[in-house]
Design a protein around this motif. Structure first.
Motif, PDB file in Angstrom:
ATOM      1  N   PRO A  54      11.308  -5.851  -2.968  1.00 29.44           N
ATOM      2  CA  PRO A  54      10.318  -5.270  -2.048  1.00 29.44           C
ATOM      3  C   PRO A  54       9.850  -3.868  -2.425  1.00 29.44           C
ATOM      4  CG  PRO A  54      11.958  -6.470  -0.794  1.00 29.44           C
ATOM      5  CD  PRO A  54      12.438  -6.446  -2.213  1.00 29.44           C
ATOM      6  N   PRO A  55      10.726  -2.933  -2.876  1.00 32.04           N
ATOM      7  CA  PRO A  55      10.203  -1.619  -3.280  1.00 32.04           C
ATOM      8  C   PRO A  55       9.191  -1.693  -4.418  1.00 32.04           C
ATOM      9  CG  PRO A  55      12.570  -1.500  -2.947  1.00 32.04           C
ATOM     10  CD  PRO A  55      12.203  -2.945  -2.870  1.00 32.04           C
ATOM     11  N   VAL A  56       9.339  -2.679  -5.300  1.00 28.31           N
ATOM     12  CA  VAL A  56       8.369  -2.851  -6.384  1.00 28.31           C
ATOM     13  C   VAL A  56       7.083  -3.479  -5.863  1.00 28.31           C
ATOM     14  CG1 VAL A  56       7.916  -4.027  -8.577  1.00 28.31           C
ATOM     15  CG2 VAL A  56      10.162  -2.996  -8.157  1.00 28.31           C
ATOM     16  N   LEU A  57       7.214  -4.550  -5.101  1.00 33.63           N
ATOM     17  CA  LEU A  57       6.045  -5.290  -4.625  1.00 33.63           C
ATOM     18  C   LEU A  57       5.231  -4.496  -3.602  1.00 33.63           C
ATOM     19  CD1 LEU A  57       7.638  -8.844  -4.185  1.00 33.63           C
ATOM     20  CD2 LEU A  57       6.287  -7.992  -6.113  1.00 33.63           C
ATOM     21  N   SER A  58       5.863  -3.534  -2.928  1.00 32.89           N
ATOM     22  CA  SER A  58       5.155  -2.796  -1.877  1.00 32.89           C
ATOM     23  C   SER A  58       4.365  -1.608  -2.397  1.00 32.89           C
ATOM     24  CB  SER A  58       6.164  -2.299  -0.826  1.00 32.89           C
ATOM     25  OG  SER A  58       7.084  -1.398  -1.419  1.00 32.89           O
ATOM     26  N   ALA A  59       4.463  -1.305  -3.685  1.00 29.86           N
ATOM     27  CA  ALA A  59       3.781  -0.135  -4.237  1.00 29.86           C
ATOM     28  C   ALA A  59       2.267  -0.302  -4.183  1.00 29.86           C
ATOM     29  CB  ALA A  59       4.222   0.104  -5.677  1.00 29.86           C
ATOM     30  N   ARG A  60       1.567   0.819  -4.143  1.00 33.67           N
ATOM     31  CA  ARG A  60       0.106   0.818  -4.092  1.00 33.67           C
ATOM     32  C   ARG A  60      -0.496   0.379  -5.419  1.00 33.67           C
ATOM     33  NH1 ARG A  60      -2.341   6.519  -2.748  1.00 33.67           N
ATOM     34  NH2 ARG A  60      -1.707   5.928  -0.641  1.00 33.67           N
ATOM     35  N   SER A  61       0.145   0.735  -6.528  1.00 31.23           N
ATOM     36  CA  SER A  61      -0.422   0.435  -7.840  1.00 31.23           C
ATOM     37  C   SER A  61       0.677   0.396  -8.880  1.00 31.23           C
ATOM     38  CB  SER A  61      -1.462   1.491  -8.237  1.00 31.23           C
ATOM     39  OG  SER A  61      -0.820   2.739  -8.471  1.00 31.23           O
ATOM     40  N   ALA A  82      -1.182 -20.839 -18.170  1.00 38.09           N
ATOM     41  CA  ALA A  82      -1.647 -19.452 -18.189  1.00 38.09           C
ATOM     42  C   ALA A  82      -1.962 -18.989 -16.782  1.00 38.09           C
ATOM     43  CB  ALA A  82      -2.883 -19.311 -19.072  1.00 38.09           C
ATOM     44  N   GLU A  83      -1.870 -17.733 -16.563  1.00 33.43           N
ATOM     45  CA  GLU A  83      -2.205 -17.139 -15.276  1.00 33.43           C
ATOM     46  C   GLU A  83      -3.543 -16.427 -15.399  1.00 33.43           C
ATOM     47  OE1 GLU A  83       0.038 -12.991 -15.343  1.00 33.43           O
ATOM     48  OE2 GLU A  83       1.103 -14.627 -16.290  1.00 33.43           O
ATOM     49  N   SER A  84      -4.249 -16.309 -14.327  1.00 30.82           N
ATOM     50  CA  SER A  84      -5.510 -15.567 -14.354  1.00 30.82           C
ATOM     51  C   SER A  84      -5.257 -14.187 -13.775  1.00 30.82           C
ATOM     52  CB  SER A  84      -6.573 -16.287 -13.533  1.00 30.82           C
ATOM     53  OG  SER A  84      -6.120 -16.473 -12.213  1.00 30.82           O
ATOM     54  N   ILE A  85      -4.715 -13.298 -14.614  1.00 28.14           N
ATOM     55  CA  ILE A  85      -4.381 -11.960 -14.168  1.00 28.14           C
ATOM     56  C   ILE A  85      -5.058 -10.951 -15.082  1.00 28.14           C
ATOM     57  CG2 ILE A  85      -2.535 -10.277 -13.865  1.00 28.14           C
ATOM     58  CD1 ILE A  85      -0.691 -12.493 -13.171  1.00 28.14           C
ATOM     59  N   PRO A  86      -5.978 -10.166 -14.587  1.00 25.57           N
ATOM     60  CA  PRO A  86      -6.593  -9.122 -15.406  1.00 25.57           C
ATOM     61  C   PRO A  86      -5.592  -8.007 -15.655  1.00 25.57           C
ATOM     62  CG  PRO A  86      -7.355  -8.957 -13.142  1.00 25.57           C
ATOM     63  CD  PRO A  86      -6.485 -10.178 -13.215  1.00 25.57           C
ATOM     64  N   GLU A  87      -5.104  -7.907 -16.885  1.00 21.46           N
ATOM     65  CA  GLU A  87      -4.047  -6.951 -17.193  1.00 21.46           C
ATOM     66  C   GLU A  87      -4.482  -5.511 -16.970  1.00 21.46           C
ATOM     67  OE1 GLU A  87      -0.907  -7.350 -18.000  1.00 21.46           O
ATOM     68  OE2 GLU A  87      -1.032  -9.505 -17.831  1.00 21.46           O
ATOM     69  N   HIS A  88      -5.786  -5.244 -16.991  1.00 16.78           N
ATOM     70  CA  HIS A  88      -6.240  -3.874 -16.813  1.00 16.78           C
ATOM     71  C   HIS A  88      -6.305  -3.471 -15.340  1.00 16.78           C
ATOM     72  CE1 HIS A  88      -9.822  -6.361 -16.299  1.00 16.78           C
ATOM     73  NE2 HIS A  88     -10.278  -5.389 -15.531  1.00 16.78           N
ATOM     74  N   ALA A  89      -6.254  -4.472 -14.449  1.00 22.57           N
ATOM     75  CA  ALA A  89      -6.372  -4.162 -13.020  1.00 22.57           C
ATOM     76  C   ALA A  89      -5.099  -3.484 -12.557  1.00 22.57           C
ATOM     77  CB  ALA A  89      -6.612  -5.450 -12.226  1.00 22.57           C
ATOM     78  N   ASP A  90      -5.213  -2.259 -12.109  1.00 22.53           N
ATOM     79  CA  ASP A  90      -4.038  -1.464 -11.808  1.00 22.53           C
ATOM     80  C   ASP A  90      -3.830  -1.228 -10.331  1.00 22.53           C
ATOM     81  OD1 ASP A  90      -1.968  -0.488 -13.258  1.00 22.53           O
ATOM     82  OD2 ASP A  90      -2.702   1.574 -13.306  1.00 22.53           O
ATOM     83  N   ARG A  91      -4.845  -1.501  -9.530  1.00 23.36           N
ATOM     84  CA  ARG A  91      -4.713  -1.205  -8.111  1.00 23.36           C
ATOM     85  C   ARG A  91      -4.883  -2.460  -7.270  1.00 23.36           C
ATOM     86  NH1 ARG A  91      -4.554   3.903  -6.584  1.00 23.36           N
ATOM     87  NH2 ARG A  91      -4.956   5.536  -8.094  1.00 23.36           N
ATOM     88  N   ALA A  92      -4.285  -2.403  -6.109  1.00 23.55           N
ATOM     89  CA  ALA A  92      -4.426  -3.520  -5.192  1.00 23.55           C
ATOM     90  C   ALA A  92      -5.866  -3.607  -4.710  1.00 23.55           C
ATOM     91  CB  ALA A  92      -3.488  -3.328  -3.981  1.00 23.55           C
ATOM     92  N   ARG A  98       0.811  -1.223   0.000  1.00 25.21           N
ATOM     93  CA  ARG A  98       0.000   0.000   0.000  1.00 25.21           C
ATOM     94  C   ARG A  98       0.847   1.277   0.000  1.00 25.21           C
ATOM     95  NH1 ARG A  98      -4.823  -0.634  -1.759  1.00 25.21           N
ATOM     96  NH2 ARG A  98      -5.335   1.381  -0.792  1.00 25.21           N
ATOM     97  N   PHE A  99       2.090   1.206  -0.429  1.00 28.80           N
ATOM     98  CA  PHE A  99       2.937   2.396  -0.394  1.00 28.80           C
ATOM     99  C   PHE A  99       2.563   3.355  -1.523  1.00 28.80           C
ATOM    100  CE2 PHE A  99       6.962   0.819   1.999  1.00 28.80           C
ATOM    101  CZ  PHE A  99       6.185   0.661   3.130  1.00 28.80           C
ATOM    102  N   SER A 100       2.559   4.624  -1.194  1.00 21.79           N
ATOM    103  CA  SER A 100       2.234   5.660  -2.171  1.00 21.79           C
ATOM    104  C   SER A 100       3.343   5.805  -3.203  1.00 21.79           C
ATOM    105  CB  SER A 100       2.033   6.995  -1.452  1.00 21.79           C
ATOM    106  OG  SER A 100       3.257   7.421  -0.874  1.00 21.79           O
ATOM    107  N   ALA A 101       3.036   6.565  -4.259  1.00 22.81           N
ATOM    108  CA  ALA A 101       4.036   6.799  -5.302  1.00 22.81           C
ATOM    109  C   ALA A 101       5.267   7.492  -4.723  1.00 22.81           C
ATOM    110  CB  ALA A 101       3.430   7.634  -6.432  1.00 22.81           C
ATOM    111  N   MET A 102       5.056   8.435  -3.808  1.00 24.70           N
ATOM    112  CA  MET A 102       6.186   9.161  -3.225  1.00 24.70           C
ATOM    113  C   MET A 102       7.063   8.234  -2.390  1.00 24.70           C
ATOM    114  SD  MET A 102       6.243  12.593  -0.846  1.00 24.70           S
ATOM    115  CE  MET A 102       5.657  13.598  -2.223  1.00 24.70           C
ATOM    116  N   THR A 103       6.434   7.384  -1.576  1.00 27.34           N
ATOM    117  CA  THR A 103       7.213   6.460  -0.759  1.00 27.34           C
ATOM    118  C   THR A 103       7.976   5.482  -1.641  1.00 27.34           C
ATOM    119  OG1 THR A 103       5.617   6.637   1.050  1.00 27.34           O
ATOM    120  CG2 THR A 103       7.098   4.743   1.080  1.00 27.34           C
ATOM    121  N   SER A 104       7.321   4.973  -2.689  1.00 27.72           N
ATOM    122  CA  SER A 104       8.003   4.071  -3.622  1.00 27.72           C
ATOM    123  C   SER A 104       9.178   4.768  -4.293  1.00 27.72           C
ATOM    124  CB  SER A 104       7.022   3.573  -4.690  1.00 27.72           C
ATOM    125  OG  SER A 104       5.993   2.811  -4.111  1.00 27.72           O
ATOM    126  N   TRP A 105       8.972   6.050  -4.619  1.00 22.84           N
ATOM    127  CA  TRP A 105      10.054   6.832  -5.231  1.00 22.84           C
ATOM    128  C   TRP A 105      11.288   6.834  -4.339  1.00 22.84           C
ATOM    129  CZ3 TRP A 105      11.353  10.339  -9.263  1.00 22.84           C
ATOM    130  CH2 TRP A 105      12.411  11.209  -8.970  1.00 22.84           C
TER     131      TRP A 105
END
Length: 488
Positions: A256-263, A467-477, A39-46
């Motif tokens: 972890p910095p990638v996986l912890s991002a909000r979106s 195959a994976e069941s991943i909706p490519e359009h889903a952008d948010r956690a 759930r980290f914000s864009a700024m925190t991920s930055w």
């Protein structure tokens, strides 16, 4: 104890206090501790991503490389820019997979995408082993920073111990949230230190900027071309292997910095603007050129930046620069320790129960930190050869990473496993047997047999794509009833 030493020690303590001040994970779960509930914000991920890319090498190594090799130092600006362009596409893809499949580590990604727990364990071992010398490098570099800034070898050793203990402490207490908090402080200090260096060092040289580059052009023209020990082959191969390793995210502690991002959108925004951050790398390069005019040619390259700071700044400001440099060691050290401990506790040691797994993880933090500190203090050259393998060795994961990132992974686990082990084996042979490869990067050479073995094995071990069941359009956690607060 002079003012520089006092400011440096107090600064290190203050950085650790900032890390401890972050919110402690309440659930006692490894996932919360490692990726902050995603759930980290864009700024925190930055700040997390920027903080872990600007290390002791950025302070000590680049200035020294410019001092001895001239414009060859600019390879760092090139590979970082290329890797961020690549990560613009790979980062969001990795984040979606991590969210939907529950990844905490790079090894989870390999185990899942190749349907092979064995491959996941091998990748975890490779990651933990190759990160240890990188951790030792950060600790050793921190001691060197303090020693050069204060003129005290004992003070350097004291700072190594103090910073290692405090870094392990705030990582144990608050996990990735603590690292993010310290990364905020680190970047502020970095800006202050780099601006001070950019002003003070040229002012200490008669004629300023113009004189520095005019003199280098007239008297040291070889530094303005890629040649000598750092020739075009070295420059090209070093840039390529670094761009491959960073651009395909083969370093476990950078997951972890990638996986912890909000979106995924937050990550894409960061990758658009993070290249601007790399402009800061030009400052140590300028300091290195200025040192050509001021210091003896046989001066130690790693000491160039802080030596020039000592010549051009008052003691208290040198202390501020030393604290910024120490922060550049502490933030990556914290991330590396987290990377090692999570790989071991989550992927290698079979433990039942979330709290028991977190206890094992914390024990690994202490063990890895202590081992790296002992080696840095007692045997600083023991892992010198292994250190040469860090980037090249982890880059051997790149071919399998490319296949695993595809929506339908067409490769079986065996070709990936054989390719990785072949590449690491060849790289180890080239390094430890001291095989003369000229100025070629050994890691890039090792990628050739890696790819050849992978291709041959792929023809022998075909795989039915899963195959994976991943909706490519889903952008948010996905939303949860009580989500953790974003940021730190």
């Amino acid at each position: 104890m002079n003012s520089t030493m006092v400011i440096t020690v107090l600064g290190i303590v203050a950085l650790a206090a900032i890390g401890v001040g972050a919110r402690r994970p309440a659930k006692g779960e490894l996932g919360e501790w490692t990726v902050g509930n995603r759930r980290f914000s864009a700024m925190t991920s930055w700040f997390l991503q920027a903080g872990e890319s600007f290390t002791t090498f950025s302070f000590l190594g680049l200035a020294g490389l410019a001092f001895g090799g001239g414009v060859a130092a600019t390879y760092a600006l090139g590979y970082l820019a290329i890797s961020l362009v690549t990560m613009y596409f790979i980062g969001p893809r990795t984040w979606r997979l991590g969210r939907d499949r529950g990844y905490l580590t790079q090894a989870d990604f390999f185990a899942d995408r190749f349907a092979s727990p064995l491959l996941g364990k091998v990748v975890a071992v490779v990651g933990a082993v190759f990160l240890l010398p990188y951790l030792q490098l950060q600790i050793t570099g921190l001691g060197l920073i303090v020693q050069l800034a204060t003129g005290s070898k004992a003070g350097g050793h004291l700072s190594m111990v103090l910073a290692t203990v405090l870094t392990a402490g705030f990582v144990l207490w608050s996990g990735i949230r603590g690292i993010a908090r310290v990364a905020y402080a680190k970047d502020v200090l970095m800006v202050v230190a780099l601006v001070a260096l950019l002003i003070a060092v040229p002012m200490s040289v008669t004629g300023g900027f113009a004189h520095i580059f005019d003199t280098v052009r007239d008297s040291h023209a070889s530094l303005l071309t890629v040649g000598g020990d750092y020739d075009k082959t070295w420059y090209t191969t070093a840039l390529l292997i670094s761009a491959i390793g960073s651009g395909l995210n083969t370093m476990p502690h950078l997951w972890p910095p990638v996986l912890s991002a909000r979106s995924a959108r937050a990550l894409r925004q960061n990758y658009i603007w993070l290249p601007l951050y790399q402009v800061a790398l030009a400052v140590p390069v300028i300091v290195g050129f200025a040192a050509v005019l001021e210091l003896s040619p046989d001066s130690a390259g790693n000491g160039v930046l802080l030596t020039m700071a000592g010549h051009s700044m008052p003691g208290w400001l040198v202390g501020v620069v030393a604290v910024a440099a120490a922060a550049a060691a502490m933030v990556p050290s914290a991330a590396i320790v987290m990377g090692i401990s999570t790989l071991v506790s989550h992927n290698l040691v079979p433990v039942r129960g979330e709290r028991n797994r977190l206890r094992v993880n914390h024990a690994c933090v202490v063990l890895a930190s202590g081992l790296a500190l002992i080696l840095a203090l007692g045997r600083p050259g023991l892992l010198a050869n292994l250190l040469l393998l860090t980037y090249g060795g982890l880059s051997q994961l790149a071919p399998a990473t490319v296949m695993a990132l595809r929506r339908r992974n067409p490769q079986a686990a065996m070709p990936a496993l054989l390719g990785i082990t072949t590449g690491i084996g060849v790289l180890s042979w080239l390094t430890f047997a001291h095989v003369d490869v000229g100025s070629w990067d050994a890691g890039l050479i090792a990628l050739a047999p890696n790819l050849a073995v992978t291709l041959a094995a792929h023809l022998l071990w075909p795989r039915r794509p899963v195959a994976e069941s991943i909706p490519e359009h889903a952008d948010r956690a996905p939303r949860k009833p009580r989500p953790a607060a974003a940021g730190v």
